[in-house]
Design an enzyme around this catalytic site. Structure first.
Site, PDB file in Angstrom:
ATOM      1  N   CYS A 103       1.117  -1.427   0.126  1.00 27.49           N
ATOM      2  CA  CYS A 103       0.024  -0.116  -0.157  1.00 27.49           C
ATOM      3  C   CYS A 103       0.942   0.556  -0.024  1.00 27.49           C
ATOM      4  CB  CYS A 103      -0.981  -0.248   1.448  1.00 27.49           C
ATOM      5  SG  CYS A 103      -2.478   0.799   0.795  1.00 27.49           S
ATOM      6  N   HIS A 156      -3.662  -5.476   0.676  1.00 31.16           N
ATOM      7  CA  HIS A 156      -3.196  -5.729   1.911  1.00 31.16           C
ATOM      8  C   HIS A 156      -3.639  -7.442   1.526  1.00 31.16           C
ATOM      9  CE1 HIS A 156      -3.115  -1.963   3.861  1.00 31.16           C
ATOM     10  NE2 HIS A 156      -3.890  -1.523   2.740  1.00 31.16           N
ATOM     11  N   GLU A 213      -2.018  -8.998   3.588  1.00 32.71           N
ATOM     12  CA  GLU A 213      -2.506  -9.885   5.061  1.00 32.71           C
ATOM     13  C   GLU A 213      -3.739  -9.791   5.225  1.00 32.71           C
ATOM     14  OE1 GLU A 213      -1.189  -6.462   4.094  1.00 32.71           O
ATOM     15  OE2 GLU A 213      -1.853  -4.900   5.939  1.00 32.71           O
TER      16      GLU A 213
END
Lengths: 202, 251
Positions: free
Chosen positions: A79, A183, A185
């Protein structure tokens, strides 16, 4: 060992937990000596481009990150951590990025009939054979949460695009340098698979 | 193409899920992490945790809970309820929340929206608006729907979007709990006026209600509580239905 750079730009613990859940050791740090010891670096980050660059400068991390990249060690920007790899951003005129990739970071335009931020699950269209996308099928969904996107000058670095009013570069890749706009994660199995691929790189 | 999101909402009290969740075969249906894992498997796109704890100790227990959720769930989640200032927001984000939802404190101090958006980024600041019909318009309520705020919902939505909110969580107090469908008129009014995503909330009872508020109301996401908790429908059933009707969802 993977260094996760903690430079005061948002929550880094989700990234650490995701990497650890894939079986790798992670070191959350902002110390140049720690970074030197690690063979891989992850640069996360949420917030504004200018603030992020200023923090990295203040903490003396920019030369270390550039050296890591120059030494062909693996680097993953997520990001805002990916935006910083570019030269500049319309978000913070005057702030200078690392300039690893040529091009700039721009804001989505609501004139294209879209809402900003781009928030939610959107699909990746693969272009080329990026090692992070090994076993990740084309059109897999990942989680996005951003108002700005990178516009690389060299189209050869675009490893995947995503359609949001325009087709923007959602993954950039060149040699040892990887940048993800979404993202991993937070992207469940698909995102964890990409982190696992990154961990396996050598 | 960006998909429409289906978001289960869990009420949390003293670190436990409340409102009688009927999960079969779950060892501990009061454990937020266990419940979140079920929704994760079913394909929920995000989760919202609404803390309704009133005790003095709430902040500390909530932070511990958020850390535990973040450690176990690799999907985005929002935390709301009783957030009063920048320090609360920072603590929750540092603990692993992806977004925070603010309501009463935003009405009392609109600067909180702009300050927190500037500090943490718009993408993690959700403004929750509880709205109730008044004449031809809707009035904003605060303090968990107990107090009218003397604000027009449309004007307030435009204002928070301008202040830098990243998203609006729009709850219809008139439809909440009725199972008669989302308030399409309210949702249409707000989505037509702002350029940030809007999550519709309150009133889901049937599959077509989701379609109506997305296709008719322009909602970007739907919040669901009891309909999922009591297993009347699963996340997957809702998404399969929407896909059949031509709505882009992640399956």
């Amino acid at each position: 060992m993977i260094a996760i750079i903690d430079y005061g730009m948002g929550n880094i613990h989700s990234v650490r937990k995701a990497i650890e859940s894939m079986g790798a050791e992670a070191l959350v740090t902002n110390k140049p000596a720690d970074i030197r010891k690690c063979d891989k670096v992850v640069l996360p980050g949420v917030g504004a481009f200018g603030d992020a660059v200023a923090e990295l400068e203040k903490q003396g991390l920019i030369p270390e990150l550039k050296e890591h990249i120059r030494a062909k060690k693996m680097f993953l920007g997520i990001c805002l951590g990916m935006h910083i790899l570019f030269e500049k951003s319309t978000e913070s005129p005057g702030a200078k990025g690392l300039g690893i990739f040529t091009g700039e970071v721009k804001k989505f335009d609501v004139k294209n009939g879209i809402k900003v931020p781009h928030m939610g699950w959107n699909a990746l269209k693969k272009s080329g054979e990026c090692p992070l996308l090994k076993v990740v099928p084309d059109n897999s969904y990942v989680y996005f949460c951003h108002s700005f996107y990178p516009k690389p000058e060299d189209k050869a670095v675009v490893a995947a695009t995503t359609d949001y009013g325009i087709d923007f570069a959602s993954i950039v890749w060149q040699d040892n340098i990887y940048g993800l706009q979404f993202h991993p994660e937070k992207s469940q199995d698909v995102g964890l698979a990409m982190l696992k691929n990154f961990i396996s790189l050598c | 193409m960006l998909t429409k999101r289906i978001i289960p909402c869990l009420d949390i009290k003293d670190s436990r899920v409340v409102k009688g969740i009927k999960f079969l075969g779950l060892r501990d249906a009061g454990d937020p992490v266990e419940v979140a894992k079920v929704y994760d498997r079913e394909g929920a796109d995000e989760l919202v945790f609404l803390d309704i704890t009133a005790s003095f100790e709430r902040r500390k227990t909530l932070i511990e809970l958020v850390e535990k959720i973040a450690k176990n769930i690799f999907m985005p989640f929002t935390v709301g309820g009783g957030i009063s200032g920048i320090a609360d927001i920072r603590d929750l984000l540092n603990a692993g929340a992806d977004k925070v939802s603010i309501n009463t404190s935003a009405v009392k101090c609109p600067d909180l929206v702009s300050d927190s958006a500037a500090k943490f980024g718009s993408q993690c600041i959700v403004v929750a608006i509880d709205a109730k019909k008044k004449g031809q318009a809707w009035e904003v309520y605060i303090n968990g729907g107990r107090t009218p705020a003397d604000l027009d919902a449309l004007e307030w939505a435009k204002k928070v979007a301008g202040l830098g909110a990243g998203e609006i969580l729009l709850t219809s107090m008139d439809y909440d709990g009725t199972k008669e469908g989302y308030d399409v008129a309210l949702t249409t009014t707000i989505t037509g006026a702002v350029h940030i995503p809007v999550i519709a909330s309150g009133g889901a009872g049937k599959l077509e209600h989701f379609y109506d508020v997305i296709a008719g109301g322009g909602a970007d996401a739907c919040l669901v509580a009891s309909l999922f908790h009591y297993r009347e429908y699963s996340v997957k059933e809702v998404k399969e239905y929407l896909r059949e009707r031509g709505i882009a969802v992640r399956l």
